[in-house]
Design a protein around this motif. Structure first.
Motif, PDB file in Angstrom:
ATOM      1  N   UNK A  13       0.829  -1.212   0.000  1.00  0.00           N
ATOM      2  CA  UNK A  13       0.000   0.000   0.000  1.00  0.00           C
ATOM      3  C   UNK A  13       0.864   1.262   0.000  1.00  0.00           C
ATOM      4  N   UNK A  14       1.860   1.290   0.891  1.00  0.00           N
ATOM      5  CA  UNK A  14       2.684   2.498   0.976  1.00  0.00           C
ATOM      6  C   UNK A  14       3.547   2.670  -0.271  1.00  0.00           C
ATOM      7  N   UNK A  15       3.965   1.559  -0.881  1.00  0.00           N
ATOM      8  CA  UNK A  15       4.750   1.651  -2.113  1.00  0.00           C
ATOM      9  C   UNK A  15       3.931   2.325  -3.209  1.00  0.00           C
ATOM     10  N   UNK A  16       2.648   2.019  -3.255  1.00  0.00           N
ATOM     11  CA  UNK A  16       1.763   2.662  -4.248  1.00  0.00           C
ATOM     12  C   UNK A  16       1.726   4.178  -4.059  1.00  0.00           C
ATOM     13  N   UNK A  17       1.833   4.622  -2.823  1.00  0.00           N
ATOM     14  CA  UNK A  17       1.791   6.053  -2.536  1.00  0.00           C
ATOM     15  C   UNK A  17       3.111   6.771  -2.732  1.00  0.00           C
ATOM     16  N   UNK A  18       4.193   6.015  -2.841  1.00  0.00           N
ATOM     17  CA  UNK A  18       5.515   6.644  -2.910  1.00  0.00           C
ATOM     18  C   UNK A  18       6.211   6.475  -4.252  1.00  0.00           C
ATOM     19  N   UNK A  59       1.224  11.887  -0.638  1.00  0.00           N
ATOM     20  CA  UNK A  59       2.147  11.431   0.403  1.00  0.00           C
ATOM     21  C   UNK A  59       1.476  11.449   1.778  1.00  0.00           C
ATOM     22  N   UNK A  60       0.677  12.479   2.036  1.00  0.00           N
ATOM     23  CA  UNK A  60      -0.040  12.569   3.316  1.00  0.00           C
ATOM     24  C   UNK A  60      -1.073  11.452   3.433  1.00  0.00           C
ATOM     25  N   UNK A  61      -1.780  11.165   2.353  1.00  0.00           N
ATOM     26  CA  UNK A  61      -2.794  10.111   2.363  1.00  0.00           C
ATOM     27  C   UNK A  61      -2.188   8.748   2.709  1.00  0.00           C
ATOM     28  N   UNK A  62      -0.942   8.544   2.325  1.00  0.00           N
ATOM     29  CA  UNK A  62      -0.266   7.277   2.599  1.00  0.00           C
ATOM     30  C   UNK A  62       0.602   7.333   3.861  1.00  0.00           C
ATOM     31  N   UNK A  67       0.792  17.427   8.466  1.00  0.00           N
ATOM     32  CA  UNK A  67       0.793  18.869   8.669  1.00  0.00           C
ATOM     33  C   UNK A  67       1.823  19.247   9.731  1.00  0.00           C
ATOM     34  N   UNK A  68       2.409  20.419   9.549  1.00  0.00           N
ATOM     35  CA  UNK A  68       3.319  21.000  10.542  1.00  0.00           C
ATOM     36  C   UNK A  68       2.711  22.338  10.958  1.00  0.00           C
ATOM     37  N   UNK A  69       1.617  22.308  11.719  1.00  0.00           N
ATOM     38  CA  UNK A  69       0.864  23.536  12.009  1.00  0.00           C
ATOM     39  C   UNK A  69       1.648  24.584  12.781  1.00  0.00           C
ATOM     40  N   UNK A  70       2.660  24.172  13.542  1.00  0.00           N
ATOM     41  CA  UNK A  70       3.436  25.149  14.302  1.00  0.00           C
ATOM     42  C   UNK A  70       4.248  26.068  13.407  1.00  0.00           C
TER      43      UNK A  70
END
Length: 191
Positions: A13-18, A59-62, A67-70
């Protein structure tokens, strides 16, 4: 003893996202240079902000980035890498379908191409570095006769040695620079 880096094991799964060159480049940029916005990454990588935004969302979906809100103010969305590294066991994809095997090939070849680009960039820019950094760099190779078990042991010891150097200096040390270490161990045909 230095803390082990947070390393993610790639699965199907992660390979599909990367397995996309721009996604891999974006993830590498966030790992090496810290949090950034899509616009900052687009400028740094010579891409459109639309393309970087799309691939950052993938990338976030996988689960590779978050997020880096700070870091953000207002509508700016800042991203940061979740892990510091990846592991990939090609044998886990034995017997996989052609789509997944193709993604594994894309991933592996992009890693090799990234290593070649980084080494080439160092060779091109090495005269701009101090003599101390010139002497500290290394580009060497060795040929050994090993069994798969000994090769696995050697790789483990190299990784442990590298990890032993994590955290020995801080960004505040005026002589400290970020360095890249590439290791490759693979069998070759004997003549």
């Amino acid at each position: 003893m230095p803390e082990e880096p947070n390393v993610r094991k790639l699965d199907a799964r992660s390979l599909r996202g990367l397995a996309h060159p721009l996604r891999m480049e974006l993830l590498n940029a966030l790992r090496r240079r810290g949090p950034a916005t899509a616009s900052m990454l687009a400028e740094r990588l010579g891409e459109s902000s639309g393309a970087t935004s799309y691939h950052l969302r993938q990338l976030a979906e996988h689960g590779f980035i978050a997020d880096a809100p700070e870091h953000g103010k207002g509508r700016e969305r800042w991203w940061q890498a979740v892990d510091q590294g990846l592991t990939f066991d090609t044998t886990e994809f034995d017997g996989a379908g052609p789509e997944l095997r193709g993604m594994a090939e894309i991933f592996l070849h992009e890693v090799a191409a990234t290593h070649a680009r980084e080494l080439s960039a160092w060779l091109h820019a090495r005269d701009r570095w101090s003599k101390e950094w010139g002497r500290a760099g290394d580009m060497s190779d060795a040929t050994l006769h090993l069994t798969p078990e000994l090769a696995t042991e050697l790789v483990g010891k190299m990784h442990a040695l590298i990890n032993d150097y994590r955290g020995r200096v801080t960004d505040k040390d005026p002589d400290a620079e970020q360095v890249r270490i590439h290791t490759h161990l693979f069998p070759t045909e004997s003549d």
